[in-house]
Design a protein around this motif. Structure first.
Motif, short mmCIF file in Angstrom:
data_model
loop_
_atom_site.label_atom_id
_atom_site.label_comp_id
_atom_site.label_asym_id
_atom_site.label_seq_id
_atom_site.Cartn_x
_atom_site.Cartn_y
_atom_site.Cartn_z
N ASN A 92 0.80 -1.23 0.00
CA ASN A 92 0.00 0.00 0.00
C ASN A 92 0.83 1.28 0.00
N GLY A 93 2.11 1.14 -0.38
CA GLY A 93 2.93 2.33 -0.58
C GLY A 93 3.19 3.10 0.71
N ASN A 94 3.36 4.42 0.56
CA ASN A 94 3.67 5.23 1.74
C ASN A 94 2.45 5.97 2.26
N LEU A 95 2.53 6.37 3.51
CA LEU A 95 1.42 7.02 4.19
C LEU A 95 1.03 8.33 3.54
N ALA A 96 2.01 9.09 3.04
CA ALA A 96 1.73 10.41 2.47
C ALA A 96 0.73 10.31 1.32
N ASN A 97 0.85 9.26 0.49
CA ASN A 97 -0.06 9.12 -0.64
C ASN A 97 -1.49 8.91 -0.19
N HIS A 98 -1.67 8.21 0.92
CA HIS A 98 -3.03 7.92 1.41
C HIS A 98 -3.64 9.11 2.13
N LEU A 99 -2.82 9.99 2.66
CA LEU A 99 -3.34 11.20 3.30
C LEU A 99 -3.60 12.31 2.30
N SER A 100 -3.07 12.16 1.11
CA SER A 100 -3.23 13.19 0.08
C SER A 100 -4.69 13.31 -0.35
N GLU A 101 -5.07 14.51 -0.70
CA GLU A 101 -6.43 14.74 -1.19
C GLU A 101 -6.68 14.01 -2.51
N LYS A 102 -5.61 13.65 -3.21
CA LYS A 102 -5.73 12.94 -4.48
C LYS A 102 -5.96 11.45 -4.30
N SER A 103 -5.86 10.97 -3.07
CA SER A 103 -6.02 9.54 -2.82
C SER A 103 -7.45 9.09 -3.12
N SER A 104 -7.56 7.94 -3.78
CA SER A 104 -8.88 7.44 -4.17
C SER A 104 -9.64 6.85 -2.98
N GLN A 105 -8.91 6.41 -1.95
CA GLN A 105 -9.57 5.88 -0.76
C GLN A 105 -9.11 6.62 0.48
N ASN A 106 -10.02 6.76 1.41
CA ASN A 106 -9.72 7.53 2.62
C ASN A 106 -9.46 6.58 3.77
N LEU A 107 -8.39 6.81 4.50
CA LEU A 107 -8.08 5.98 5.67
C LEU A 107 -9.10 6.23 6.77
N SER A 108 -9.63 5.15 7.34
CA SER A 108 -10.57 5.28 8.45
C SER A 108 -9.83 5.77 9.69
N TRP A 109 -10.61 6.20 10.68
CA TRP A 109 -10.02 6.69 11.93
C TRP A 109 -9.23 5.57 12.62
N LYS A 110 -9.78 4.34 12.63
CA LYS A 110 -9.10 3.24 13.29
C LYS A 110 -7.78 2.91 12.58
N LYS A 111 -7.78 2.93 11.25
CA LYS A 111 -6.55 2.66 10.52
C LYS A 111 -5.50 3.73 10.80
N ARG A 112 -5.94 4.96 10.91
CA ARG A 112 -5.00 6.05 11.19
C ARG A 112 -4.33 5.85 12.55
N LEU A 113 -5.13 5.50 13.54
CA LEU A 113 -4.57 5.26 14.87
C LEU A 113 -3.60 4.08 14.86
N GLN A 114 -3.97 3.02 14.14
CA GLN A 114 -3.10 1.85 14.08
C GLN A 114 -1.77 2.18 13.41
N ILE A 115 -1.83 2.96 12.35
CA ILE A 115 -0.61 3.36 11.63
C ILE A 115 0.28 4.19 12.54
N ALA A 116 -0.34 5.14 13.25
CA ALA A 116 0.45 5.98 14.17
C ALA A 116 1.10 5.13 15.26
N TYR A 117 0.35 4.17 15.78
CA TYR A 117 0.86 3.29 16.83
C TYR A 117 2.01 2.42 16.31
N ASP A 118 1.84 1.86 15.10
CA ASP A 118 2.90 1.03 14.51
C ASP A 118 4.18 1.83 14.32
N ALA A 119 4.04 3.01 13.73
CA ALA A 119 5.22 3.84 13.47
C ALA A 119 5.90 4.26 14.78
#
Length: 883
Positions: free
Chosen positions: A659-686
């Protein structure tokens, strides 16, 4: 001595000191009073207010002076300055005290048909580069706009902008230094909405000297069904310490309801739902109450108890005010209700209402502004040099180029004054432009010797002095920089300075012929030196028996040198790399030292990062990343699959992250939006990966380039840190920091590290705090078209409304508000300007883990939470922020 007596003495002493400070203001030392259009060097004292006014000629270099037509105009409004030329014209002031001080800023206007057109113009007013308000006028009376603002710089720019609806003009510009504890709000700026003197019979506003802060209190008697009461005695605002110090003349009058049972009420309308208001109400009993009388009441705002019940003291000023911005709504109603035990109705002496105004854009660094303003003055530059030199970008000063520094503050990096008719010596003020990369002074009439301070401009790469009248030898330091290639020095024309040799056509040709050969030799020598240094470093590291840097080096036949990693099974030839990547067909991205390609090892996808042959710095990064990936393993760090060291072909092969890098998924150009739970999990992992580098490795490792593009996501959106080319290992001697050449990415770079070159673990913590804010808000660290850092934006939004305005709107409210508050609190602590106040990554991991545990419950949509206020600033400690 009794405790009560001692307390009374102490209070009396404090009051006395306070009164001394008050009277010290009688000299108007905290005032800046400008009569716009007054002839240069003229000044006077206004007969009505006693305020000393000066000409505006020293604060602006454009505009046309005119006289007002209206005979009714008071002296400050008899002249004005209009701006028929240019879209943006600015006053530049440097009040004392400057940065960090709080000022009431007032701009006054009286059209008075000065131009005979009898058409009222409409134009915009800006404070710095931020919109303040639109000026709409009354032809028969003066108008003014006020704002209470904390200066973020020693310079203040007030700009009039032509919007195509008439010629902008201004009559007065006034600054009043306020006590920093007055109107305290983290919102920073409060625009005056109303300031009313109730029950007054005055025909003009109450100002200085009645009000030592020169606030304008407008007489107001239009509250329905009320009657005025008053006293001839003074009302004291010092016996009960009142930092707002309402003037006695204002507090002498009040309004009460005609019918006690009907109560007292008033209301106002907001212009839009986003408006936030602060309210200040002033009370003092002005009637002598009989023993059987009492005046006790409470105040409701929009149906909720706002204050009270309380009884105003006789002839003592009392202030009730908003500790935070009131809840947003389109209309506000205040109701004063008589207490059941009271015999008299409520009263109100005065009221102030302010609207929150976000002034967020950073101004150009003061040092640069100082320097360029002095250059302008020295040479009498006649250009569009008005307001802030760098921003907004559309109005950047002619001849300047600017670039934001590591924390997004604009800096001047290029100055072109060629063909500008400059005379005299090169101004020493140029030395203040410490970030200059290009300086062009060609084609002028400059004379004297070329100053040596030019060689002290660390970042200067191009210096064009051609076509001037310089004499004497060029400074040795400049010649040295020219010879070693760090500075392109251009001289010649009419000047008589000693030539550097680069103005001779013959020598230029020789230099061009020799350059490829020199470059080849230098390249070979550089490579050789790097290899030798690497071998020495590895030997020392192995003696220390640390877990890092177990890379073996050996000299091969001929001139080729190959570095073999310990894990032989992971070594690949360049031909096998080409086969796995289908001849480097598919590019995944570009890393710190080269390009990343998609490949396959059997059926398993892999990522192959190949070193660019021309990248010397990339070679160092390759060594650092290879050594770290071989010896450091964690579930939240990218794993090494193999490496390539085949002749000059160097590469690292690591696991493919689908799924590439986080910046691409946070971009307004991203076709899919990260859910709140996924965002928290990503922050926790990093956070876990970074915690391991800091606390799980011996010695600790600092990543130095934590950012969203270096956080990779697998097919389940679990995150891993990547790109360790800038990582640094802390010494084993227990040092708390290492001194390094500053490296990192703008927007994520720790300001303290940037200033001092002292690298600590807290530098990574700062960068992670920025990433966490990006995850929560969906905004980039620094916007493409502005210089507003995400941390400043978050602070401003919280002051304006609450957590609902901060969380990424693409989530459409589908988030847990308590988790969002906790995440923001952690992030703000991480980006504290003081490293000692930043938490450890262990603390961050713990907080994020608790947030994830809260997500065991379904996400809670709290629409009302958008109105909760949080008192927040970037100097927050680790204590919880009040919500």
């Amino acid at each position: 001595m009794a405790i009560e007596d001692f307390a009374l003495m102490l209070l009396t002493g404090l009051v006395a000191l306070f009164l001394v400070a008050v009277h010290a203001q009688d000299d108007q030392s905290g005032f800046v009073s400008i009569d716009c259009g007054l002839p240069q060097d003229a000044n006077y004292t206004d007969a009505i207010t006693g305020i000393n006014y000066v000409s505006d000629a020293g604060f602006i270099g454009t505009g046309v002076i005119s006289s007002a037509v209206s005979a009714a105009a008071s002296q400050p409004f008899k002249t004005l300055r209009s701006f028929p030329q240019g879209t943006r014209n600015c006053y530049t002031l440097r009040p004392s005290p400057g940065k960090g001080s709080k000022y009431l800023i007032r701009a006054g206007f009286w059209y008075g048909n000065y131009d005979g057109k009898n058409q009222l113009p409409e134009f915009d007013l800006y404070l710095g580069v931020d919109y303040w308000d639109t000026v709409t006028l009354n032809s028969s009376s003066p108008s003014s706009l006020e704002i209470i603002h904390v200066l973020s710089s020693d310079f203040l720019h007030v700009c009039l902008v032509n919007t195509g609806r008439g010629t902008p003009f201004i009559s007065t510009l006034e600054l009043r230094n306020l006590n920093v504890t007055m109107y305290a709000t983290t919102a920073g700026s409060l625009q005056t909405f109303a300031r009313l003197d109730l029950g007054s019979t005055s025909t003009r506003p109450i100002r200085y000297r009645d009000d030592m802060n020169d606030r304008e209190w407008t007489p107001y008697n239009d509250i329905a069904n009320t009657t005025a009461i008053s006293t001839s005695l003074d009302v004291d605002s010092t016996k009960v310490f009142n930092v707002f110090r309402p003037p006695s003349e204002v507090m002498k009058t009040a309004v009460v309801p005609e019918n006690a049972r009907s109560g007292l009420s008033f209301s106002w309308e907001a212009q839009n739902l986003a408006d936030q208001f602060y309210v200040y109400m002033y009370f003092a009993e002005v009637q002598v109450l009989k023993p059987n009388q009492s005046r006790v009441f409470e105040v409701d705002l929009n149906g909720e108890l706002w204050s009270g019940p309380f009884a105003p003291a006789y002839l003592m000023a009392y202030t009730v005010y908003s500790p935070a911005a009131e809840k947003t709504r389109l209309s506000y109603q205040v109701v004063f209700t008589q207490n059941s035990n009271s015999t008299l109705p409520p009263l109100l002496n005065a009221i102030e209402i302010y609207k929150v105004k976000l002034i967020l854009s950073p101004q150009t660094v003061d040092q640069d502004v100082d320097a360029i303003m002095n250059v302008k003055s020295t040479y009498g530059v006649k250009r569009n040099w008005e307001g802030d030199p760098c921003i907004p970008q559309a109005n950047m000063w002619d001849g300047l180029s600017c670039s934001p520094d590591s924390i997004g503050t604009p800096r001047i990096v290029s100055l072109n004054l060629s063909m500008s008719g400059l005379t005299g010596n090169i101004s020493s003020d140029i030395s203040g432009l410490t970030m200059l990369q290009t300086l062009d002074l060609s084609g002028n009439n400059l004379s004297g010797q070329v100053p040596s301070f030019l060689s002290q401009l660390t970042f200067l790469r191009v210096l064009n002095l051609k076509g001037n009248n310089f004499t004497g030898p060029l400074p040795h330091e400049l010649l040295a920089k020219s010879k070693d290639g760090s500075l392109s020095l251009i001289v010649g024309g009419d000047d008589k300075s000693t030539s550097t040799g680069n103005t001779s056509d013959d020598k230029k040709k020789k230099k061009k012929a020799v350059a490829p050969l020199v470059a080849s030799i230098l390249g070979a020598l550089t490579f050789g030196v790097l290899v030798v240094l690497l071998i020495v470093w590895m030997v020392r590291r192995r003696k220390q028996q640390g877990p890092i840097a177990k890379i073996e080096s050996q000299r091969m036949l001929g001139k080729e040198v190959a570095l073999e990693l310990e894990l032989k099974s992971q070594q690949f030839t360049y031909s096998s790399i080409l086969k796995m990547t289908n001849n480097l067909k598919t590019i995944l991205g570009k890393g710190g030292f080269g390009t990343v390609y998609l490949g396959y090892k059997g059926d398993c996808p892999i990522a192959v990062k190949m070193l660019s042959p021309s990248s010397v710095q990339g070679y160092k990064e390759f060594q650092a990343e290879a050594s770290l990936l071989v010896n450091v393993h964690h579930k939240n760090l990218t794993s090494l699959v193999g490496y390539c060291m085949d002749g000059h072909n160097l590469g690292i092969i690591y696991e493919y992250m689908a799924n590439g890098n986080l910046a691409n998924h946070l971009s307004e150009k991203s076709s899919q939006n990260l859910s709140w739970k996924k965002r928290l999990q990503i922050a926790y992992d990093a956070a876990q990966g970074l915690e391991y580098l800091h606390h799980g490795c011996t010695p600790p490792i600092v990543h130095r380039d934590i950012k969203c593009t270096n956080i990779l996501l697998d097919d389940n959106f679990r995150a891993k840190l990547a790109d360790f080319g800038l990582s640094r290992i802390f010494p084993v001697d227990g040092s708390t920091h290492v001194t390094t050449v500053v490296a990192g990415t703008r927007g994520y770079l720790d300001p303290e590290y940037y200033k001092s070159s002292r690298l600590t673990e807290k530098s990574d913590v700062y960068s992670f705090g920025v990433v966490l804010l990006e995850i929560i808000t969906g905004r980039r660290a620094l916007g493409e078209n502005d210089y507003i850092h995400v941390s400043k934006w978050v602070s401003g939004m919280l002051d304006k409304g609450g957590i609902g305005l901060v969380v990424d709107s693409r989530l459409r409210g589908d988030f847990n508000a308590d988790c969002a508050w906790r995440g923001v609190e952690v992030a703000i602590a991480c980006v504290s300007p003081q490293p000692t106040k930043r938490p450890t990554m262990t603390f961050v991991v713990s907080e994020l883990k608790e947030c994830l545990m809260e997500m065991m419950n379904p996400p809670v949509v709290q629409s009302e939470d958008s109105t909760r206020m949080m008192s927040l600033n970037l100097h927050s400690s680790l204590n919880p922020i009040p919500r």
